[in-house]
Write a protein that holds these residues in place. Structure first.
Motif, mmCIF file in Angstrom:
data_model
loop_
_atom_site.group_PDB
_atom_site.id
_atom_site.type_symbol
_atom_site.label_atom_id
_atom_site.label_comp_id
_atom_site.label_asym_id
_atom_site.label_seq_id
_atom_site.Cartn_x
_atom_site.Cartn_y
_atom_site.Cartn_z
ATOM 1 N N GLU A 191 38.953 -50.462 9.287
ATOM 2 C CA GLU A 191 39.198 -49.560 10.412
ATOM 3 C C GLU A 191 38.010 -48.612 10.610
ATOM 4 O O GLU A 191 37.606 -48.325 11.745
ATOM 5 C CB GLU A 191 40.472 -48.750 10.158
ATOM 6 C CG GLU A 191 40.814 -47.783 11.278
ATOM 7 C CD GLU A 191 41.981 -46.860 10.931
ATOM 8 O OE1 GLU A 191 42.313 -45.998 11.779
ATOM 9 O OE2 GLU A 191 42.546 -46.987 9.824
ATOM 10 N N ALA A 192 37.436 -48.144 9.486
ATOM 11 C CA ALA A 192 36.327 -47.191 9.555
ATOM 12 C C ALA A 192 35.067 -47.830 10.146
ATOM 13 O O ALA A 192 34.368 -47.218 10.955
ATOM 14 C CB ALA A 192 36.024 -46.647 8.164
ATOM 15 N N LEU A 193 34.778 -49.053 9.745
ATOM 16 C CA LEU A 193 33.611 -49.748 10.287
ATOM 17 C C LEU A 193 33.762 -49.958 11.793
ATOM 18 O O LEU A 193 32.805 -49.814 12.558
ATOM 19 C CB LEU A 193 33.411 -51.085 9.573
ATOM 20 C CG LEU A 193 32.978 -50.980 8.103
ATOM 21 C CD1 LEU A 193 33.028 -52.357 7.444
ATOM 22 C CD2 LEU A 193 31.569 -50.395 7.979
ATOM 23 N N GLU A 194 34.969 -50.282 12.223
ATOM 24 C CA GLU A 194 35.234 -50.438 13.653
ATOM 25 C C GLU A 194 35.136 -49.091 14.370
ATOM 26 O O GLU A 194 34.614 -48.999 15.479
ATOM 27 C CB GLU A 194 36.632 -51.042 13.854
ATOM 28 C CG GLU A 194 37.078 -51.140 15.311
ATOM 29 C CD GLU A 194 36.162 -52.004 16.159
ATOM 30 O OE1 GLU A 194 36.109 -51.763 17.387
ATOM 31 O OE2 GLU A 194 35.504 -52.923 15.622
ATOM 32 N N PHE A 195 35.606 -48.035 13.713
ATOM 33 C CA PHE A 195 35.573 -46.683 14.285
ATOM 34 C C PHE A 195 34.146 -46.271 14.633
ATOM 35 O O PHE A 195 33.896 -45.674 15.682
ATOM 36 C CB PHE A 195 36.191 -45.700 13.276
ATOM 37 C CG PHE A 195 36.293 -44.284 13.746
ATOM 38 C CD1 PHE A 195 37.392 -43.845 14.470
ATOM 39 C CD2 PHE A 195 35.290 -43.366 13.457
ATOM 40 C CE1 PHE A 195 37.489 -42.523 14.908
ATOM 41 C CE2 PHE A 195 35.369 -42.038 13.881
ATOM 42 C CZ PHE A 195 36.480 -41.617 14.607
ATOM 43 N N PHE A 196 33.195 -46.596 13.736
ATOM 44 C CA PHE A 196 31.796 -46.223 13.949
ATOM 45 C C PHE A 196 30.953 -47.348 14.559
ATOM 46 O O PHE A 196 29.745 -47.188 14.739
ATOM 47 C CB PHE A 196 31.161 -45.773 12.630
ATOM 48 C CG PHE A 196 31.677 -44.459 12.114
ATOM 49 C CD1 PHE A 196 31.312 -43.265 12.730
ATOM 50 C CD2 PHE A 196 32.532 -44.412 11.022
ATOM 51 C CE1 PHE A 196 31.785 -42.043 12.263
ATOM 52 C CE2 PHE A 196 33.021 -43.200 10.545
ATOM 53 C CZ PHE A 196 32.648 -42.014 11.170
ATOM 54 N N LYS A 197 31.594 -48.479 14.834
ATOM 55 C CA LYS A 197 30.899 -49.633 15.391
ATOM 56 C C LYS A 197 29.743 -50.073 14.482
ATOM 57 O O LYS A 197 28.604 -50.252 14.905
ATOM 58 C CB LYS A 197 30.368 -49.336 16.799
ATOM 59 C CG LYS A 197 31.418 -48.852 17.783
ATOM 60 C CD LYS A 197 32.529 -49.871 17.969
ATOM 61 C CE LYS A 197 33.575 -49.363 18.964
ATOM 62 N NZ LYS A 197 34.751 -50.272 19.039
ATOM 63 N N LEU A 198 30.067 -50.265 13.208
ATOM 64 C CA LEU A 198 29.093 -50.703 12.208
ATOM 65 C C LEU A 198 29.500 -52.068 11.685
ATOM 66 O O LEU A 198 30.681 -52.445 11.743
ATOM 67 C CB LEU A 198 29.033 -49.702 11.052
ATOM 68 C CG LEU A 198 28.597 -48.267 11.409
ATOM 69 C CD1 LEU A 198 28.812 -47.346 10.223
ATOM 70 C CD2 LEU A 198 27.141 -48.229 11.856
ATOM 71 N N ASN A 199 28.525 -52.802 11.121
ATOM 72 C CA ASN A 199 28.873 -54.090 10.532
ATOM 73 C C ASN A 199 29.130 -53.926 9.032
ATOM 74 O O ASN A 199 28.648 -52.990 8.393
ATOM 75 C CB ASN A 199 27.789 -55.137 10.816
ATOM 76 C CG ASN A 199 26.517 -54.863 10.037
ATOM 77 O OD1 ASN A 199 26.487 -54.941 8.815
ATOM 78 N ND2 ASN A 199 25.433 -54.535 10.755
ATOM 79 N N GLY A 200 29.903 -54.840 8.490
ATOM 80 C CA GLY A 200 30.296 -54.734 7.096
ATOM 81 C C GLY A 200 29.342 -55.384 6.121
ATOM 82 O O GLY A 200 29.552 -55.326 4.907
ATOM 83 N N SER A 201 28.263 -55.987 6.614
ATOM 84 C CA SER A 201 27.347 -56.697 5.722
ATOM 85 C C SER A 201 26.196 -55.815 5.236
ATOM 86 O O SER A 201 25.602 -56.086 4.193
ATOM 87 C CB SER A 201 26.782 -57.935 6.426
ATOM 88 O OG SER A 201 26.112 -57.559 7.624
#
Length: 377
Positions: A191-201
């Motif tokens: 949810e946090a990565l989506e919140f900041f529009k960041l990728n998880g890699s």
């Protein structure tokens, strides 16, 4: 008849608590955490905050749903000594106004959490024989709290060994209250990565120079943005208002950074991040312990008794954080981030050691002490 008696008993046990202090998020958010813990433990508790006019508590406290009264008080100016000439009169007027507030509100207990308004309000409470409690957040006590400690009833501290500053019999080690939403962060990562529009890699660096920002940290990070982009390090950057416009221009150039003057959802920021660069305010450090964040600390030199350096060294002595002097930040901070980002063992070690220092129920512990004080009156 029995129901009526029970209702009367409940009303007679209803608490009225004043919580005073502020100036920075490091004072305000713990105060709000204590207030919420009191209301959870004693439903119906009435809370009144007392802050300093013109400071951020006058905005943040009402936003959290609490009433606040303001005092016309400020701190000692280190840049303009002429401004300090009016300080004694401000203090006298603030104590008088605090006495008026206390007379009108009739609190059972007064809690001081630090900040400009805390001293006058506690002193007014002491003079009116109201039970008083200090919540000392730092590992090195300030002058005002040391002076007040002779007269208050209890002192809740975050670190052991505080009998150096306070009467030993009044001290309770409770830790520092932090936001309740920063525990259990792994479940929020997606949810946090989506919140900041960041990728998880790619790795994520969180920069928090305190709620008001930190010029030295901001300038050091600015000079490192190019290499961070090359190394695929994403950045969540809380700049403070003064630096936000300049940093926002950089966001147009680098797609890997997210810039904010203030981050309201710190739970999302901690959940998204792999590592942190931070000042060493007491509450920030307590949050980093709860979050288990591998951290590089740059203590502010512009605070009373250099208490941020002392706070940071408490962690460094437990091998729980990397500490860089503010004066060396420009030359060392960027390289320190790069070294940490490439050393998985170091990151795991720092996370493990800082997590071991966490105290997770501080607000409830302090609330219990406040309630106990109210029952002694």
């Amino acid at each position: 008849m029995l129901v009526k008696k029970q209702k009367q008993k409940t009303l007679s046990q209803q608490l009225k608590i004043i919580i005073s202090g502020g100036g920075t998020g490091g004072h305000i958010f713990p105060a709000i955490a204590i207030a919420r813990a009191l209301q959870q433990m004693r439903p119906g508790t009435e809370i009144l905050f007392v802050g300093a006019n013109g400071r951020m508590e006058m905005e943040k406290v009402p936003a959290a749903g609490f009433r606040i009264e303001g005092l016309n008080i400020s701190g000692i100016s280190r840049n303009n000594m002429l401004k300090n000439l009016s300080l004694p009169l401000k203090i006298l007027k603030s104590v008088a106004r605090a006495k008026e507030i206390i007379t009108q509100f009739k609190p059972n207990v007064i809690v001081g959490v630090g900040g400009y308004a805390s001293g006058p309000t506690l002193w007014a409470g002491i003079k009116k024989h109201i039970p008083t409690l200090i919540q000392e957040q730092n590992s090195y006590a300030g002058v005002t709290n040391k002076w007040l400690s002779k007269s208050v009833n209890k002192i809740c501290v975050a670190y052991p060994g505080m009998e150096t500053f306070f009467p030993k019999e009044k001290i309770i080690v409770t830790g520092n209250p932090v936001r309740q939403d920063i525990d259990n962060l792994k479940s929020k990562m997606a949810e946090a990565l989506e919140f900041f529009k960041l990728n998880g890699s790619d790795q994520v660096l969180l920069i928090i120079g305190g709620s008001l920002g930190a010029r030295t940290i901001n300038e050091s990070i600015m000079s490192s943005l190019e290499i961070f982009a090359q190394r695929n390090i994403q950045v969540i950057w809380q700049t403070g208002k003064a630096y936000h416009k300049q940093a926002a221009e950089m966001q147009k150039k680098y797609s890997n950074i997210r810039v904010f003057d203030f981050i309201g959802r710190m739970d999302m920021a901690y959940a998204a991040a792999n590592m942190v660069v931070s000042r060493a305010g007491a509450i920030s450090l307590s949050e980093l312990c709860i979050a288990g964040m591998p951290s590089i600390l740059v203590p502010s030199p512009n605070v009373a008794e250099d208490h941020q350096t002392k706070n940071a060294m408490q962690l460094a002595n437990h091998k729980a954080a990397i500490v860089i002097k503010d004066s060396e930040s420009a030359s060392k901070l960027g390289d320190a981030v790069l070294r940490l980002s490439s050393d998985k063992d170091m990151m795991e070690s720092l996370s493990r050691n800082i997590s071991a220092l966490a105290v997770k129920d501080s607000a409830a512990r302090i609330a219990q002490e406040v309630i106990a004080l109210s029952e002694k009156k």
